[in-house]
Design a protein around this motif. Sequence first.
Motif, PDB file in Angstrom:
ATOM      1  N   SER A   1      33.055  41.304  51.273  1.00 35.84           N
ATOM      2  CA  SER A   1      32.760  40.937  49.884  1.00 35.84           C
ATOM      3  C   SER A   1      33.974  41.171  48.974  1.00 35.84           C
ATOM      4  O   SER A   1      34.079  40.583  47.906  1.00 35.84           O
ATOM      5  N   VAL A   2      34.896  42.025  49.394  1.00 40.93           N
ATOM      6  CA  VAL A   2      36.046  42.293  48.532  1.00 40.93           C
ATOM      7  C   VAL A   2      37.266  41.465  48.941  1.00 40.93           C
ATOM      8  O   VAL A   2      38.317  41.572  48.335  1.00 40.93           O
ATOM      9  N   TRP A   3      37.141  40.624  49.958  1.00 30.00           N
ATOM     10  CA  TRP A   3      38.277  39.811  50.373  1.00 30.00           C
ATOM     11  C   TRP A   3      38.633  38.808  49.280  1.00 30.00           C
ATOM     12  O   TRP A   3      37.781  38.318  48.554  1.00 30.00           O
ATOM     13  N   LEU A   4      39.904  38.485  49.217  1.00 31.15           N
ATOM     14  CA  LEU A   4      40.319  37.420  48.306  1.00 31.15           C
ATOM     15  C   LEU A   4      39.795  36.095  48.849  1.00 31.15           C
ATOM     16  O   LEU A   4      39.932  35.817  50.040  1.00 31.15           O
ATOM     17  N   PRO A   5      39.189  35.258  47.982  1.00 30.21           N
ATOM     18  CA  PRO A   5      38.651  33.986  48.489  1.00 30.21           C
ATOM     19  C   PRO A   5      39.746  33.055  49.001  1.00 30.21           C
ATOM     20  O   PRO A   5      40.872  33.066  48.508  1.00 30.21           O
ATOM     21  N   LYS A   6      39.397  32.261  50.003  1.00 24.56           N
ATOM     22  CA  LYS A   6      40.337  31.272  50.533  1.00 24.56           C
ATOM     23  C   LYS A   6      40.400  30.085  49.591  1.00 24.56           C
ATOM     24  O   LYS A   6      39.417  29.738  48.934  1.00 24.56           O
ATOM     25  N   LEU A   7      41.536  29.435  49.559  1.00 30.91           N
ATOM     26  CA  LEU A   7      41.655  28.251  48.717  1.00 30.91           C
ATOM     27  C   LEU A   7      40.972  27.049  49.369  1.00 30.91           C
ATOM     28  O   LEU A   7      40.330  26.244  48.714  1.00 30.91           O
TER      29      LEU A   7
ATOM     30  N   GLY B   1      30.636  49.286  43.821  1.00 31.07           N
ATOM     31  CA  GLY B   1      30.523  48.220  42.835  1.00 31.07           C
ATOM     32  C   GLY B   1      30.463  46.868  43.497  1.00 31.07           C
ATOM     33  O   GLY B   1      30.628  46.756  44.723  1.00 31.07           O
ATOM     34  N   PRO B   2      30.250  45.830  42.682  1.00 33.73           N
ATOM     35  CA  PRO B   2      30.188  44.477  43.244  1.00 33.73           C
ATOM     36  C   PRO B   2      31.540  44.062  43.823  1.00 33.73           C
ATOM     37  O   PRO B   2      32.586  44.540  43.382  1.00 33.73           O
ATOM     38  N   GLY B   3      31.533  43.163  44.778  1.00 33.55           N
ATOM     39  CA  GLY B   3      32.728  42.771  45.517  1.00 33.55           C
ATOM     40  C   GLY B   3      33.857  42.296  44.627  1.00 33.55           C
ATOM     41  O   GLY B   3      34.991  42.766  44.746  1.00 33.55           O
ATOM     42  N   TRP B   4      33.543  41.365  43.696  1.00 29.14           N
ATOM     43  CA  TRP B   4      34.627  40.819  42.849  1.00 29.14           C
ATOM     44  C   TRP B   4      35.285  41.908  42.030  1.00 29.14           C
ATOM     45  O   TRP B   4      36.475  41.921  41.818  1.00 29.14           O
ATOM     46  N   PHE B   5      34.458  42.867  41.585  1.00 31.38           N
ATOM     47  CA  PHE B   5      34.982  43.950  40.763  1.00 31.38           C
ATOM     48  C   PHE B   5      35.913  44.837  41.589  1.00 31.38           C
ATOM     49  O   PHE B   5      37.028  45.170  41.173  1.00 31.38           O
ATOM     50  N   VAL B   6      35.473  45.174  42.770  1.00 30.62           N
ATOM     51  CA  VAL B   6      36.287  46.017  43.643  1.00 30.62           C
ATOM     52  C   VAL B   6      37.589  45.302  43.978  1.00 30.62           C
ATOM     53  O   VAL B   6      38.670  45.898  44.004  1.00 30.62           O
ATOM     54  N   CYS B   7      37.496  44.011  44.205  1.00 29.37           N
ATOM     55  CA  CYS B   7      38.688  43.234  44.568  1.00 29.37           C
ATOM     56  C   CYS B   7      39.728  43.279  43.452  1.00 29.37           C
ATOM     57  O   CYS B   7      40.903  43.560  43.689  1.00 29.37           O
ATOM     58  N   ILE B   8      39.246  43.049  42.203  1.00 30.46           N
ATOM     59  CA  ILE B   8      40.183  43.078  41.079  1.00 30.46           C
ATOM     60  C   ILE B   8      40.740  44.488  40.902  1.00 30.46           C
ATOM     61  O   ILE B   8      41.948  44.674  40.689  1.00 30.46           O
ATOM     62  N   ALA B   9      39.865  45.478  41.027  1.00 31.56           N
ATOM     63  CA  ALA B   9      40.325  46.863  40.900  1.00 31.56           C
ATOM     64  C   ALA B   9      41.355  47.185  41.977  1.00 31.56           C
ATOM     65  O   ALA B   9      42.358  47.869  41.720  1.00 31.56           O
ATOM     66  N   ALA B  10      41.157  46.640  43.162  1.00 30.67           N
ATOM     67  CA  ALA B  10      42.093  46.903  44.262  1.00 30.67           C
ATOM     68  C   ALA B  10      43.453  46.271  43.968  1.00 30.67           C
ATOM     69  O   ALA B  10      44.505  46.880  44.219  1.00 30.67           O
ATOM     70  N   LEU B  11      43.418  45.053  43.412  1.00 34.16           N
ATOM     71  CA  LEU B  11      44.684  44.403  43.053  1.00 34.16           C
ATOM     72  C   LEU B  11      45.415  45.239  42.007  1.00 34.16           C
ATOM     73  O   LEU B  11      46.617  45.502  42.126  1.00 34.16           O
ATOM     74  N   LEU B  12      44.664  45.679  40.992  1.00 34.82           N
ATOM     75  CA  LEU B  12      45.280  46.494  39.938  1.00 34.82           C
ATOM     76  C   LEU B  12      45.830  47.791  40.513  1.00 34.82           C
ATOM     77  O   LEU B  12      46.929  48.226  40.161  1.00 34.82           O
ATOM     78  N   ALA B  13      45.051  48.391  41.408  1.00 37.50           N
ATOM     79  CA  ALA B  13      45.511  49.639  42.023  1.00 37.50           C
ATOM     80  C   ALA B  13      46.819  49.403  42.758  1.00 37.50           C
ATOM     81  O   ALA B  13      47.738  50.237  42.720  1.00 37.50           O
ATOM     82  N   GLY B  14      46.930  48.238  43.404  1.00 42.07           N
ATOM     83  CA  GLY B  14      48.162  47.893  44.107  1.00 42.07           C
ATOM     84  C   GLY B  14      49.332  47.829  43.151  1.00 42.07           C
ATOM     85  O   GLY B  14      50.413  48.382  43.411  1.00 42.07           O
ATOM     86  N   VAL B  15      49.105  47.167  42.008  1.00 45.15           N
ATOM     87  CA  VAL B  15      50.172  47.049  41.006  1.00 45.15           C
ATOM     88  C   VAL B  15      50.594  48.432  40.528  1.00 45.15           C
ATOM     89  O   VAL B  15      51.792  48.750  40.461  1.00 45.15           O
ATOM     90  N   ILE B  16      49.588  49.244  40.210  1.00 43.77           N
ATOM     91  CA  ILE B  16      49.910  50.558  39.631  1.00 43.77           C
ATOM     92  C   ILE B  16      50.623  51.446  40.657  1.00 43.77           C
ATOM     93  O   ILE B  16      51.631  52.085  40.339  1.00 43.77           O
ATOM     94  N   ALA B  17      50.131  51.440  41.894  1.00 49.46           N
ATOM     95  CA  ALA B  17      50.758  52.305  42.903  1.00 49.46           C
ATOM     96  C   ALA B  17      52.201  51.887  43.143  1.00 49.46           C
ATOM     97  O   ALA B  17      53.119  52.718  43.135  1.00 49.46           O
ATOM     98  N   GLY B  18      52.419  50.579  43.333  1.00 47.56           N
ATOM     99  CA  GLY B  18      53.789  50.100  43.560  1.00 47.56           C
ATOM    100  C   GLY B  18      54.658  50.378  42.352  1.00 47.56           C
ATOM    101  O   GLY B  18      55.808  50.806  42.467  1.00 47.56           O
TER     102      GLY B  18
END
Lengths: 307, 501, 355
Positions: free
Chosen positions: C180-186, C104-121
């Motif tokens: 593409s899935v990295w969290l953007p820098k501020l 999938g697109p990078g932003w989508f994977v990134c958000i999915a990865a964050l959610l996966a982190g929440v769910i796994a923890g």
Amino acid sequence: MAQLFDLALINSALRVLTPILLAALGGALCSRVGLFNVGLEGFMLLGAFSAVAGNYFFGNVVYAIVFAIIVVSLFSLVFGYLSIHLKANVIVVGVAMNALAAGITTFSLRAIFDVKGAFYDNTMVGLPKWNIPIIENIPVLGPILAGLTPLVYVAFLIAGLMWYYFYRTKSGFRFLAAGENPLAARSVGIRVTRYQYGAVLASGVLCALGGAQLSLGQVTMFTEGMTAGRGFIALVATMLGQSGPLGVTAASLLFGFMDALSIRFQGLALPTHFTQMLPYVVTILAMFFFKDKSFQQDALKQGTSSR
Amino acid sequence: MTRMLLQMDSITKKYGEFSANRGIDFSLRAGEVHAIVGENGAGKTTLMRILYGMEQPTSGTISLNGKAVSFASPLDAIQHGIGMVHQHFMLFPTFTVAENIVIGHEPGSGVRFDRKQAVSIVEELCETYGMKVDPEAVVSSTAPGVQQRVEILKVLYQGAEIIILDEPTGVLTPLEVKELLEAIKQLSKQGKSFILISHKLNEVLEVADRITVLRDGEVTGVVNKGEADAALLSRLMVGRELADLDRRPAQPGESVLEVSEVTIRGSKGKPVLDNVSLNVRAGEIVGVAGISGNGQSELLQVISGLASSDSGSIKLSGKDVTGMSTRSIREHGLAHIPEDRYVWGANRTATVADTGLMGHQRRLQRSGMLKLKEIRSLVSGWVQKFSIKTGSLDTSTQYLSGGNLQKLIVARELEQGTPFLIAAEPTRGVDIGAMETIHGELLKRREEGTGILLVSSELTEIIKLSDRILVMYEGRIAGELSVNEATEEKLGLLMAGGTLQ
Amino acid sequence: MNKWTKWTLPLLQPIGAIIVGLLAGAIGILIAGGSILETYAEMWKGAFGGMYFFTNTLSRATPIILIGLGAAFAFRAGFFNLGAEGQMVFGALAAALVGLYLPGPGWFVCIAALLAGVIAGGLWSVMAGYFDARFRVNLLISTLLLNYVAVLFAGYLVAYPLRDRSGSAAMAQSPMLDNSVWLPKLISGMPLHIGFVLAVLAALIIFVLLKRSVIGYEIRMLGGNPLFALYGGVKRGPMMIGAMFASGGLAGLGGAVEILGSQYRYIDGALSTANYAWTGIMAALLAGSHPIGTLIAAIFLAALQTGGMGVERNTEVPLEVGAIIQAVLILFISARFTYSFLKRRKENKSDGTAV
């Protein structure tokens, strides 16, 4: 199978259970006077480090152990002061003591020995490994007791002494009373805080011995975080043994055996990760089957929950 | 005048601005039973804590046998022959009777504790003082009356000549009370002196040689045996005539609570609740009397959903609520003044507003957020109506006095406006003023058609408020009396397991 | 005057603790043969001296804040969840797996990865909560021991099935995530990434939730006196599951942002040696489980660590001096729990319940 379970396994179980048993006896003393000592892990870690440091400085095992006892005793007094005198939450203090012990040991490792991770020096002498002349040649007992450090015997001796103290002496009777109902104990003039300090100090000494067995018994070195949760396992042993010397010894035997088994499994083709997991998993499973009685009483009172 | 064994002269004790004791004089002869009576907060306990070395007086002197003494700790007092039996027993439940008695002065040689000798010592003590206990029984398995004897024997073993008894009859059955009073008389004949703290006037009148009455930290009267009656004493205690409660006969309506055949099997094979059935109708107060520990707590917990029963059913306003959660039961119309305000009724670390909010939080919300303004005005309304003394609504609950906290809890539960209300020990430990307010509110609720289940260990409260009275004994309903036929004697008999036939 | 004391009194103890902590650090510095002033100056520079170091400190604080908030949330509800490490590790691992293998697109994977982190923890944490609620397995101990299990299990995965075999195969680590899935820098060129914003938002949300919402109220009451909460109709079981999920989920998120924002791969032991989990728990304890306080404490503790690194770069003193200051701080702060502990009657045997 026979290769896994032989007399040498019991022998190695005795070696590895010693730190757990010593710490668990200390934990039992503390829990008998109402202090849930989560700091055992840190006590033991500091004990392991100071035993090695003492060994390095004095070049003598006995001095090393005395040094470890002194250091951990002072450390345990801080725990006692905060939790008994200032009545801080014992769990919070215990967690902080663990962090402090981790900090002190890694810092000192750098500051004193200028190494990172582990310290080893081949001039250091480990604990003597006894082969007792006559017993050595007895068929079953011989291999079981072969090459054990004096601390293994000391651990069991202390368990026995604790039993005698609790159930046969006046002081032990008062110790139990101070834990059972501190208010009532005070009303008959028992100095409860004195017994509490005594328990904390004793747990410090016991953890120092346990730590010394870790860093001077099997190997003669210190590695960062080398207690690896043994203090917490000891805490579970305390709970399972319901803080009685015999129960605690039995529970420690179980965990020591698991520890030895996990070491033994490492010789097999299994990834070490899983064999290392074994003691923790077994400890958690054990909590399903044996529950601390006092917890259940609390739960009964409350009807629904575990506290 | 015979010489006084103990003399306390103008004892004053100040806590900051507040004086708990003001210039109190108190004396005791050898072999005398001297009672101290007074309201909660009159200063009885403070005076005794001073005598027992648990507190130091701000000013005043204590002398024993004519010699001035001061006690730094209870140990000091014990060494001077003063012993105290506390209201809440100071016992070690898992230890044996003998161990409990000898603790502090254990027999044995060297470090060894000789338990056999302890048993024989206790047997001797029993012989000497004519009190019976089984030295080898474990204390937790003995009755409250036995535990009381253990406490007294312990004090005697410690060599006490003066024995302070603080509210000794609170947990005893009428029969046990009788035995205790008998024992006191017996021991005083043997030369022991007693200080008896109590608020039960009939017991005091029966056993005391002299009675000192305290109010607001001052002595309001000292009367000798035979000169006093209950009316005089209560006037001295309260300082005014108590208004009689204005109560009309109940006009009960529909059943609001029906408990049928509820049983809880206990852990020791003896049921905690044994086939209990009762009902409460709208507009009546049903009192439950009984010595505490006979299943009342469990009954309330089952009704309110805090514990589950093994069999039986509970209906609230006609709806079966058996096995429902506490929240659903409350939603079906239950309010609950709990028996222990600190264990069940409050969160000491929370603010007064937060403690007052419990049970209302699901009502005073908008899309999951609390309506803080409404909550504050509601709670401050209670503070005014019940004159609850608190710094502010943000004061921590722990700083409220027991009486004020109780009023807050009562206000909170009355506000639920439910057709059924549990009132468990609604006035335990509160002063007369608060007690009158609370009693008035409960009766008002009854007039308005609320059904109330009142559980109290104070018989006077039960008789004063109830329309019908149930007596619980060992988990059973041992009998039911209408308020007209109920007397303290009849209730006492049922409470002790007797029958009325 | 009165207002003065009202605002300053609560600050006295933390400030006193910081002073004592710095004194303890000074002793450590002397032992290591350094100069106290110089060392502390280096420490300040390492933590806050210049934009790079400052944002570096905030970046290091990011997982600590999230983990600390998770711990604080559980403590508030009365559950002593000390399993942050395992929860963080599983969160990080799940984020790495999703980041690597979800198409999938990078932003989508990134958000999915964050959610996966929440769910796994969260799930790893709920397991311990369930054991306690259902089988009365002491929560404090089970969460502690499960840390070891989680770290070893994750270690196994990156050592065998998921091992990166492309580069230098010396380290047990997963392959690198696609950028593409990295969290953007501020701020470009600086280490600080958007995870920090997430952490600050989480602190604010939890603050409002605890203070103003019905659920927050029930959680606070459950933590203060569980029997009172039960009596008032709060359901302990669902609350425990919910609080443990939130707590573990935040720790998992902490692990996930660290992977997606800083490390870009799961490296065996990297999260444990950085001590994020325990530092987060310390931050919660230091702040008395107050969400905003936890945020500030987490940044402070992160500054001690980054400052310690500065000290190590430029002086002879080892960076662990920061760890000592931190532990001494906690010890002194813990004395503040005096009163709250006394309030709970008859509680002479403490177990898995918190503060």
